[in-house]
Design an enzyme around this catalytic site. Structure first.
Site, short mmCIF file in Angstrom:
data_model
loop_
_atom_site.label_atom_id
_atom_site.label_comp_id
_atom_site.label_asym_id
_atom_site.label_seq_id
_atom_site.Cartn_x
_atom_site.Cartn_y
_atom_site.Cartn_z
N CYS A 1 0.70 -1.09 0.01
CA CYS A 1 0.12 0.03 0.15
C CYS A 1 1.23 1.05 0.24
O CYS A 1 0.23 2.73 0.51
CB CYS A 1 -1.22 -0.10 1.30
SG CYS A 1 -0.51 -0.29 2.75
N ARG B 1 9.23 -10.68 1.09
CA ARG B 1 9.62 -10.44 2.14
C ARG B 1 10.82 -11.56 2.10
O ARG B 1 11.27 -12.64 1.52
CB ARG B 1 8.70 -10.90 2.86
CG ARG B 1 7.37 -9.94 3.20
CD ARG B 1 6.56 -9.77 4.16
NE ARG B 1 6.41 -8.93 4.03
CZ ARG B 1 4.94 -8.62 4.98
NH1 ARG B 1 4.80 -9.52 5.84
NH2 ARG B 1 4.15 -7.49 3.62
N GLU C 1 12.31 -13.86 5.34
CA GLU C 1 11.06 -15.21 5.97
C GLU C 1 12.71 -16.10 7.02
O GLU C 1 12.38 -16.62 7.75
CB GLU C 1 9.95 -15.57 5.59
CG GLU C 1 8.74 -15.06 5.13
CD GLU C 1 8.03 -13.91 6.17
OE1 GLU C 1 8.21 -14.25 7.39
OE2 GLU C 1 7.32 -13.35 5.74
N ARG D 1 4.67 -20.01 3.69
CA ARG D 1 5.50 -18.73 4.02
C ARG D 1 6.71 -18.47 2.54
O ARG D 1 7.37 -19.17 2.45
CB ARG D 1 5.97 -18.59 5.02
CG ARG D 1 6.63 -17.87 5.70
CD ARG D 1 7.02 -17.53 6.92
NE ARG D 1 5.95 -17.86 8.28
CZ ARG D 1 5.33 -17.09 8.93
NH1 ARG D 1 6.08 -15.26 8.33
NH2 ARG D 1 4.29 -16.96 9.71
N GLU E 1 -4.68 -6.41 -2.39
CA GLU E 1 -4.19 -5.13 -0.96
C GLU E 1 -5.38 -4.04 -1.11
O GLU E 1 -5.75 -3.49 -2.28
CB GLU E 1 -2.31 -4.87 -1.66
CG GLU E 1 -2.61 -3.06 -0.10
CD GLU E 1 -2.71 -3.55 0.59
OE1 GLU E 1 -2.36 -4.95 1.37
OE2 GLU E 1 -1.98 -2.63 1.88
N ASP F 1 -6.79 -9.07 12.53
CA ASP F 1 -5.91 -10.34 11.72
C ASP F 1 -6.93 -11.13 11.84
O ASP F 1 -7.66 -11.97 12.49
CB ASP F 1 -4.65 -10.87 12.73
CG ASP F 1 -2.97 -10.68 12.26
OD1 ASP F 1 -3.51 -9.40 11.62
OD2 ASP F 1 -2.35 -10.48 13.14
N GLU G 1 -2.40 -16.64 10.18
CA GLU G 1 -2.81 -15.27 9.89
C GLU G 1 -3.12 -15.76 7.97
O GLU G 1 -1.96 -15.80 7.33
CB GLU G 1 -2.07 -14.31 10.02
CG GLU G 1 -2.54 -13.27 9.83
CD GLU G 1 -1.16 -12.06 8.90
OE1 GLU G 1 -0.55 -12.05 11.05
OE2 GLU G 1 -1.08 -11.22 9.13
N ASN H 1 -5.58 -9.49 7.25
CA ASN H 1 -5.86 -8.24 7.48
C ASN H 1 -6.74 -6.74 7.39
O ASN H 1 -6.57 -6.91 6.10
CB ASN H 1 -4.14 -7.89 8.75
CG ASN H 1 -3.16 -7.49 7.98
OD1 ASN H 1 -4.28 -6.85 7.03
ND2 ASN H 1 -2.27 -7.93 8.14
N CYS I 1 -5.71 0.37 5.38
CA CYS I 1 -5.17 -0.68 4.40
C CYS I 1 -5.66 -2.21 5.10
O CYS I 1 -5.99 -2.38 6.35
CB CYS I 1 -4.48 -0.69 3.98
SG CYS I 1 -3.45 -1.36 4.78
N ARG J 1 -1.91 -17.65 1.00
CA ARG J 1 -2.57 -18.10 2.67
C ARG J 1 -3.79 -18.69 2.26
O ARG J 1 -4.27 -19.64 3.35
CB ARG J 1 -2.59 -16.84 3.13
CG ARG J 1 -0.83 -16.74 3.35
CD ARG J 1 -0.42 -16.92 4.78
NE ARG J 1 0.47 -16.72 5.02
CZ ARG J 1 1.86 -16.08 6.15
NH1 ARG J 1 0.47 -15.64 7.40
NH2 ARG J 1 3.02 -16.13 6.15
P1 ATP Z 1 2.71 -13.40 9.67
O1 ATP Z 1 2.71 -13.32 11.29
O2 ATP Z 1 1.90 -14.66 9.24
O3 ATP Z 1 4.41 -13.16 8.95
P2 ATP Z 1 2.58 -10.82 9.10
O4 ATP Z 1 1.84 -9.92 10.07
O5 ATP Z 1 4.19 -10.65 8.20
O6 ATP Z 1 2.70 -11.73 8.71
P3 ATP Z 1 1.45 -9.28 7.31
O7 ATP Z 1 2.61 -8.02 7.12
O8 ATP Z 1 0.36 -8.08 7.84
O9 ATP Z 1 1.49 -10.51 7.83
O10 ATP Z 1 0.56 -9.22 5.81
C1 ATP Z 1 -0.44 -8.97 5.46
C2 ATP Z 1 -0.56 -10.34 4.86
O11 ATP Z 1 0.03 -10.85 3.43
C3 ATP Z 1 -1.09 -11.36 5.10
O12 ATP Z 1 -2.15 -11.54 6.12
C4 ATP Z 1 -0.30 -12.85 4.77
O13 ATP Z 1 -1.62 -13.05 4.21
C5 ATP Z 1 0.33 -12.44 3.42
N1 ATP Z 1 1.62 -12.65 3.54
C6 ATP Z 1 2.59 -11.97 4.77
N2 ATP Z 1 3.55 -12.09 4.58
C7 ATP Z 1 3.24 -13.80 3.44
C8 ATP Z 1 4.42 -14.62 3.18
N3 ATP Z 1 5.28 -14.68 3.92
N4 ATP Z 1 4.04 -15.65 2.31
C9 ATP Z 1 2.76 -15.53 1.86
N5 ATP Z 1 2.00 -14.69 2.64
C10 ATP Z 1 2.22 -13.36 3.52
ZN ZN Z 2 -1.26 -1.94 3.84
MG MG Z 3 5.89 -11.74 9.18
#
Ligand code: ATP
Ligand code: ZN
Ligand code: MG
Length: 535
Positions: free
Chosen positions: A304, A334, A336, A345, A353, A417, A436, A439, A465, A472
């Site tokens: 966003c 990301r 991870e 993940r 978004e 969430d 998750e 959110n 947002c 997921r």
């Molecule tokens: P988590 O706690 O599982 O790492 P996050 O809090 O980092 O998630 P946000 O930053 O809130 O996730 O991102 C919004 C959405 O993007 C998440 O709800 C999820 O659906 C998706 N998302 C985030 N990170 C990943 C990832 N590494 N792989 C797949 N989907 C992801």
């Molecule tokens: Zn956002």
């Molecule tokens: Mg995360």
């Protein structure tokens, strides 16, 4: 909090005798006028000593938190030039603040390695921070204020320890008996619907895309579009400055991916690197790095960010508000580390978004309507077991901002969430068995402030947002409903019947193993029985 330091003013010539002898009076006067303006006497600044040496005047200064010492030093500069400039033909050449210390009434445990900090002493319930000399340019920037804020934020973060998020259950669906308990990540890979490409990246075959896209399409068509959101296309490569303003660089730099531009467009500049690749058939990354600029951008992280940048510096009025857009034009990235797994993940993932902006009531109302939309999507359309929780961090980690919060007030900035139970990960009572999937956040002015988005009548503008993580949601859905369309909800079936699922890839060596081939023919059979497979 006390500030102490020595203000040093270098003039264009030696200070005249007459002026020097009038200094005690001058000091008494400014201590009661210029330096207390806008402050209580205790918290104001004060000159406590002075020393003159040829063209240099030194003031020993002290202050509390209201007219902070750096502001006082600059106030004095202007006042002296105004008072003495014409009378003595005096001008100030240089200003600095030396031997600066900040004393706090409590013991801070934080570690700070900053170019401005010389040392920190902690004892007897006090912390004294020693700073290096600050030049006039540095005094004019709010370096000291930011430093103090950083101090308090770091302290708060240490205090809350590992409690990164504050998780409070708001609502959960009734328990639903899952139709499946296997791990779809494994099945999808084994049957060849997805193939590992690189760390946290997969190639999705057309058969898989049909499922992935159908689910997001359903969300967009059933929930997002009917609420009046319209599709925009946001860039996926963001300049570093954008990440500085959103706060992501300060909060999550360890999980962001960065991009560099080449130093030159002239291919000849790369000749040695190219030659090495011809001869060695490997990529000489060290040599390549020298041909690249340092990273100037990061890859789409929150998705966003461009929305706030778009409105940066713009003035909007009631006619333009609320703005309701969504973007699904490309992936997010990301890092991870060890957490990468299947499509659960990823490094590269896809998201719808949804972003909106308006007055606080507009933003809250829209959040509530979208929340109801999510409920309908999970409950009626997908019929899965879900729950949602208020997860506003005790401190807003991502922006490095402290925000203590003990009671959820859903009409204030904060995050909800959505989580879905993954039966393959364990019992529904085990919190690790929940994922998750998305959110919804109200940011308040967190972004409109740094990006300077203004209302024509100066009214407050909030943003919000919501991220719908496509992989997921699909994983969560398949985890409870399995891969046999016989157990899938009507709306999804109707959509797939209309758009049909393409046939899978079957080659001499693909899918690799016999079990995978068997699983794939079972999937094909089930899709055919349900009339969803393309002929
Ligand atoms: P988590 O706690 O599982 O790492 P996050 O809090 O980092 O998630 P946000 O930053 O809130 O996730 O991102 C919004 C959405 O993007 C998440 O709800 C999820 O659906 C998706 N998302 C985030 N990170 C990943 C990832 N590494 N792989 C797949 N989907 C992801
Ligand atoms: Zn956002
Ligand atoms: Mg995360």
């Amino acid at each position: 909090m006390r500030f102490r330091g020595v203000a040093i003013y270098r003039f264009n010539k030696d200070l005249p005798e007459e002026l020097v002898s009038s200094l005690p009076e001058f000091i008494d006067d400014v201590n009661e006028t210029v330096l207390v303006k806008g402050a209580t006497s205790e918290e104001a600044s004060k000159i406590v000593s002075y020393e003159v040496q040829d063209d240099v005047l030194r003031f020993g200064m002290e202050s509390g938190r209201q007219v902070k010492i750096h502001n006082a030093v600059l106030r004095l500069r202007n006042h002296m030039e105004r008072s003495w400039g014409a009378m003595y033909r005096l001008g100030i050449r240089e200003v600095s603040l030396d031997d600066l210390t900040v004393e706090f009434d409590k013991e801070y445990r934080v570690s700070l390695k900053l170019p401005y900090i010389k040392g920190i002493e902690v004892e007897n319930g006090r912390t004294v921070v020693h700073l290096v000399r600050l030049s006039e340019r540095e005094l004019k920037r709010p370096i000291l204020d930011r430093l103090l804020k950083l101090f308090e934020d770091k302290e708060a973060r240490t205090m809350w320890g590992g409690k990164i998020e504050h998780w409070m259950l708001l609502e959960r669906s009734r328990g639903k008996r899952p139709l499946y308990t296997g791990d779809p990540n494994k099945v999808l890979e084994e049957a060849g619907l997805i193939k590992r490409f690189s760390r946290g990246q997969w190639l999705y075959t057309p058969m898989f895309v049909a499922l992935l896209k159908s689910l997001s399409d359903l969300f967009v068509e059933e929930i997002v579009e009917p609420l009046g959101f319209r599709e925009a296309m946001f860039p996926k490569l963001y300049p570093l400055e954008v990440g500085l303003k959103t706060g992501h660089l300060k909060g999550t730099v360890n999980s962001m991916l960065f991009a560099s531009f080449p130093r030159s467009y002239d291919i000849d500049e790369f000749e040695d690197v190219i030659d090495l690749m011809w001869v060695l058939d490997t990529v000489p990354v060290e040599d390549l790095m020298r041909k690249l600029e340092p990273p100037s951008s990061f890859l789409c992280f929150a998705q966003c960010e461009p929305f706030y940048q778009f409105f940066s510096g713009e003035i909007v009025d009631d006619d333009a508000l609320p703005v309701k857009w969504y973007d699904r034009s490309g992936p997010s990235y990301r890092w991870e580390a060890g957490g990468l797994y299947g499509i659960e993940r990823l490094v590269e993932f896809h998201r719808v978004e949804v972003v909106w902006m308006g007055g606080p009531e507009q933003v809250v109302e829209m959040r509530n309507r979208l929340l109801e939309g999510y409920r309908r999507f999970m409950e009626e359309i997908l019929d899965i077991e879900w729950r949602w929780a208020w997860v506003t961090p005790f401190y807003l980690e991502q922006a490095g901002e402290v925000q203590e919060k003990l009671e959820p007030d859903l009409d204030r900035p904060g995050t909800i969430d959505f989580e879905v139970w993954l039966p393959y990960k364990g019992d529904r009572e085990d919190k690790r068995a929940w994922l998750e999937v998305g959110n919804i956040s109200i940011h308040g002015t967190k972004f409109t402030k740094p990006f300077r988005v203004k209302h024509s009548r100066g009214e407050t503008i909030w943003t919000a947002c919501s991220g719908f993580g496509a992989e997921r949601w699909l994983l969560a859905f398949l985890s409870q409903k399995g891969l046999d369309p016989a157990g899938w909800p009507e709306k999804l079936i109707a959509r797939l019947r209309e758009h049909k699922v393409p046939k899978p890839l079957i080659a001499v060596t693909y899918p690799e193993r016999a079990e995978g081939r068997e699983t794939l023919s079972w999937i094909v059979e089930k899709l055919t029985e349900s009339g969803l497979l393309e002929r």
